[in-house]
Design a protein around this motif. Sequence first.
Motif, short mmCIF file in Angstrom:
data_model
loop_
_atom_site.label_atom_id
_atom_site.label_comp_id
_atom_site.label_asym_id
_atom_site.label_seq_id
_atom_site.Cartn_x
_atom_site.Cartn_y
_atom_site.Cartn_z
N THR A 436 0.83 -1.20 0.00
CA THR A 436 0.00 0.00 0.00
C THR A 436 0.87 1.26 0.00
OG1 THR A 436 -0.09 0.10 2.42
CG2 THR A 436 -1.77 -1.23 1.32
N ASP A 437 0.20 2.40 -0.06
CA ASP A 437 0.88 3.70 0.05
C ASP A 437 1.96 3.89 -1.02
OD1 ASP A 437 -0.73 4.34 2.16
OD2 ASP A 437 0.75 3.92 3.71
N PHE A 438 1.63 3.55 -2.24
CA PHE A 438 2.55 3.80 -3.35
C PHE A 438 2.70 5.30 -3.58
CE2 PHE A 438 1.50 -0.56 -4.29
CZ PHE A 438 2.61 -1.05 -4.96
N PRO A 439 3.81 5.73 -4.18
CA PRO A 439 3.88 7.13 -4.63
C PRO A 439 2.81 7.36 -5.70
CG PRO A 439 6.04 6.06 -4.73
CD PRO A 439 5.04 4.97 -4.48
N LEU A 440 2.25 8.55 -5.72
CA LEU A 440 1.26 8.88 -6.75
C LEU A 440 1.95 9.14 -8.09
CD1 LEU A 440 -1.81 9.40 -7.20
CD2 LEU A 440 -1.31 11.83 -6.84
N PHE A 441 3.12 9.80 -8.04
CA PHE A 441 3.84 10.16 -9.27
C PHE A 441 5.27 9.61 -9.23
CE2 PHE A 441 1.03 13.90 -8.39
CZ PHE A 441 0.22 13.81 -9.50
N GLU A 442 5.84 9.47 -10.41
CA GLU A 442 7.28 9.19 -10.55
C GLU A 442 7.81 10.07 -11.67
OE1 GLU A 442 7.85 5.10 -11.51
OE2 GLU A 442 6.46 5.13 -13.21
N TYR A 443 9.02 10.57 -11.48
CA TYR A 443 9.59 11.49 -12.47
C TYR A 443 10.40 10.71 -13.50
CZ TYR A 443 11.81 15.55 -14.55
OH TYR A 443 12.23 16.51 -15.44
N SER A 444 10.20 11.04 -14.77
CA SER A 444 10.94 10.41 -15.86
C SER A 444 12.00 11.39 -16.37
CB SER A 444 10.00 10.03 -17.01
OG SER A 444 10.74 9.66 -18.16
N PRO A 445 13.29 11.15 -16.06
CA PRO A 445 14.34 12.03 -16.58
C PRO A 445 14.39 12.04 -18.11
CG PRO A 445 15.18 10.60 -14.84
CD PRO A 445 13.83 10.08 -15.21
N LEU A 446 14.05 10.89 -18.71
CA LEU A 446 14.08 10.80 -20.17
C LEU A 446 13.05 11.72 -20.80
CD1 LEU A 446 15.33 9.33 -22.62
CD2 LEU A 446 13.51 7.62 -22.39
N GLU A 447 11.83 11.68 -20.25
CA GLU A 447 10.75 12.52 -20.79
C GLU A 447 10.74 13.91 -20.16
OE1 GLU A 447 6.97 9.88 -21.60
OE2 GLU A 447 7.84 9.29 -19.66
N GLN A 448 11.46 14.06 -19.02
CA GLN A 448 11.48 15.30 -18.25
C GLN A 448 10.05 15.72 -17.85
OE1 GLN A 448 13.86 18.19 -20.46
NE2 GLN A 448 15.68 17.47 -19.36
N LYS A 449 9.33 14.75 -17.30
CA LYS A 449 7.96 15.01 -16.85
C LYS A 449 7.58 14.00 -15.78
CE LYS A 449 4.50 13.65 -19.52
NZ LYS A 449 3.95 12.43 -18.88
N TRP A 450 6.50 14.34 -15.08
CA TRP A 450 5.96 13.44 -14.06
C TRP A 450 4.95 12.49 -14.71
CZ3 TRP A 450 7.86 13.11 -9.24
CH2 TRP A 450 8.64 14.17 -8.77
N ASN A 451 4.99 11.22 -14.29
CA ASN A 451 4.03 10.21 -14.76
C ASN A 451 3.32 9.59 -13.56
OD1 ASN A 451 4.71 10.44 -17.54
ND2 ASN A 451 6.50 9.13 -17.23
N VAL A 453 2.26 6.56 -11.25
CA VAL A 453 2.79 5.25 -10.93
C VAL A 453 1.79 4.16 -11.32
CG1 VAL A 453 3.45 3.72 -9.03
CG2 VAL A 453 4.33 6.05 -9.12
N HIS A 454 0.50 4.39 -11.07
CA HIS A 454 -0.53 3.44 -11.47
C HIS A 454 -1.24 3.96 -12.72
CE1 HIS A 454 0.25 1.59 -7.57
NE2 HIS A 454 -0.41 0.55 -8.00
N HIS A 455 -2.19 4.86 -12.55
CA HIS A 455 -2.82 5.52 -13.70
C HIS A 455 -3.36 6.87 -13.24
CE1 HIS A 455 -6.63 4.38 -11.93
NE2 HIS A 455 -6.39 3.09 -12.11
N PRO A 456 -3.72 7.74 -14.16
CA PRO A 456 -4.05 9.13 -13.78
C PRO A 456 -5.36 9.29 -13.02
CG PRO A 456 -4.37 8.81 -16.14
CD PRO A 456 -3.69 7.57 -15.64
N PHE A 457 -6.11 8.21 -12.82
CA PHE A 457 -7.39 8.31 -12.13
C PHE A 457 -7.26 7.93 -10.65
CE2 PHE A 457 -7.81 6.59 -16.48
CZ PHE A 457 -8.21 7.76 -17.11
N THR A 458 -6.03 7.67 -10.21
CA THR A 458 -5.76 7.25 -8.84
C THR A 458 -5.85 8.44 -7.89
OG1 THR A 458 -4.30 5.51 -9.64
CG2 THR A 458 -4.08 6.14 -7.33
N ARG A 459 -6.50 8.24 -6.76
CA ARG A 459 -6.72 9.32 -5.79
C ARG A 459 -5.51 9.48 -4.87
NH1 ARG A 459 -11.18 11.89 -4.70
NH2 ARG A 459 -11.33 13.14 -2.80
N PRO A 460 -5.08 10.71 -4.60
CA PRO A 460 -4.02 10.92 -3.60
C PRO A 460 -4.55 10.65 -2.19
CG PRO A 460 -4.37 12.88 -4.98
CD PRO A 460 -5.53 11.98 -5.21
N GLY A 491 -2.38 -8.26 -9.06
CA GLY A 491 -3.25 -7.17 -9.51
C GLY A 491 -3.06 -5.94 -8.66
N GLY A 492 -3.74 -4.91 -9.07
CA GLY A 492 -3.64 -3.65 -8.34
C GLY A 492 -4.89 -2.83 -8.52
N GLY A 493 -5.07 -1.90 -7.61
CA GLY A 493 -6.23 -1.04 -7.70
C GLY A 493 -6.04 0.21 -6.87
#
Length: 607
Positions: A436-451, A453-460, A491-493
């Motif tokens: 549980t308690d995964f990070p909501l975002f992870e930074y991609s140095p290659l893309e130079q943007k935040w992505n 970790v699961h999907h964009p509909f995940t609640r903080p 699985g995950g949710g």
Amino acid sequence: MKKSFQQYRTHLCHELGLKDVGQKVSLCGWVQSKRDHGGLLFVDLRDREGVTQVVFHPDKDPVLFASAKQIKDEFVIKVVGVVVERPAGTKNAAIPTGEIELEAENLEILNPSLPLPFNLDESIENEELRLSFRFLDLRRKKLLNSLKLRHQVTYVVREYLTSKGFLEIETPILSKSTPEGARDFLVPSRLSPGKFYALPQAPQQYKQLLMVAGIDKYFQIARCFRDEDLRSDRQPEFTQIDIEASFVVVDDILQWVEEMIQQIFSKVLGIELSLPFARITYKQALDLYGSDKPDLRIAWQIQDVGEVFENTEFKIFREVLARGGVIKALNAKQASPVVGPTGIAELEELAKSMGAKGLAYIRIEDKEWKSPIVKFFSMEERKKLENVLGIEPADLILFSAGPWDQACQVLGKVRLQLAEMTRSVPSNEWKFVWVTDFPLFEYSPLEQKWNSVHHPFTRPCQEDIGKLDSGRYDEIRALAYDIVLNGVELGGGSIRIHEKELQEKIFSILGIDKERQKLLFGHLLKAFQYGAPPHGGIALGLDRFVMLLSGAETIRDVIAFPKNRHGVDLLTQSPSEVDFQQLKELHIKLAFPSLDSRLRQEPEIEP
């Protein structure tokens, strides 16, 4: 007037026993084997459920006996005869029908068979050959049992979720292309030239829309599609147990899934699981096991030994700590006698492949510490290390020093590899854990943007929502959870975002501007303005789950018609080329012609 018909069979090939002796029956199936014993001809007749021995007597019916001699392995036949008890000394306790046999009175060859390209009773190393003849491969008991197991699992899933008030609802296969982490499979639309459907990577947005619609509890045995590189536990099309519910918190979802899995194990495998499953946070998983999908069957844990070396003279450790790094250690109990210099070198190469400069170690032989680095340790450091790690004779100590995430992950991989080397992974245990308690975002140095970790509909997490405006995105935790079995993510949710404003803010952080939000997710944002309830859910990989339950080495062995490692169905030879007319109807012109000259030429059109 009642229609008459000729019945193919009265029984299946596993059903007959002593209770049926004297009864006249009809069986159908495949000839598994034929044996000539002293004039009597024996045939093992097989169907999906089992095998029955059939005997042909030359003196009772010479014509029938002659016909029986013509049949060969895998011929499809129908046999009518009388059930008799096998003579003493010939009974076979290994099969359910081993006490009886069928004395044949009539034989009908329904279809002959060519000689098979491989023996169904043997293990076939050539997977390409098996997949090319998948209709034969599926006759093998191992694969047939996997498909039966898969059916039983889905049956229990439907039974359990229905009992909890969930409705099984299908969502579209022809969907809209939206960024969800992997490449979409695109389907051109003939009726809307230049536009494309996408095959769904998951029913994520549709199941959220069902919550807005007031369905309250939804599930689906859902087909999903991702155009990604393949491996043993991936296929371009796969199946997930998809669940979503309204007005729920994390514990609701976890409890349903635990109870569902408990029933699967009880009803399908006859194994009773204890609830609740273990729970650890993402940070704890990396700290202790070096992985966000830890295998708890392996007893060894990673420990932080930075305090032991806070005043060390050992230059490498001192410099790592000065840079804000960590020193992690793994005590592989009793592994030293098993892992020799070659094994240590193998583990060191693994560590280097993950970016580490090396892999420090200490071998404990009797009471002697053997290592190139021990000479740099003070007696105080050795004593502290011995107490912290519980060092005993025959232990093997491995160190990783560097940034926290790298040091953890290096020892995590080493831990798994070392467990294989020493055969320290129990084969008869089922260890579940929630992460549980995964990070909501992870930074991609290659893309130079935040992505995401699961999907964009995940609640903080509620207490971290304020950090969305502070720019401290790496500190924001998600209301997300993964379920792991024996080191494999099942699985995950997550609890989802249900407010339009919050969802727009998350999209913006991910680099999706207002115009693109409307283009890609306008339907979802619109729905959130019409009374969207709080909701959450989970998806479990059915193929991967059945693979673990059956002991298969790859999910290809639990899918009826899988693709190979290159995404090709060798049985039907798909994907395949299509003719020019089909492309023309779809308004498509190939930029990289791969068709033969006949297909690439536009057909002549008569005036």
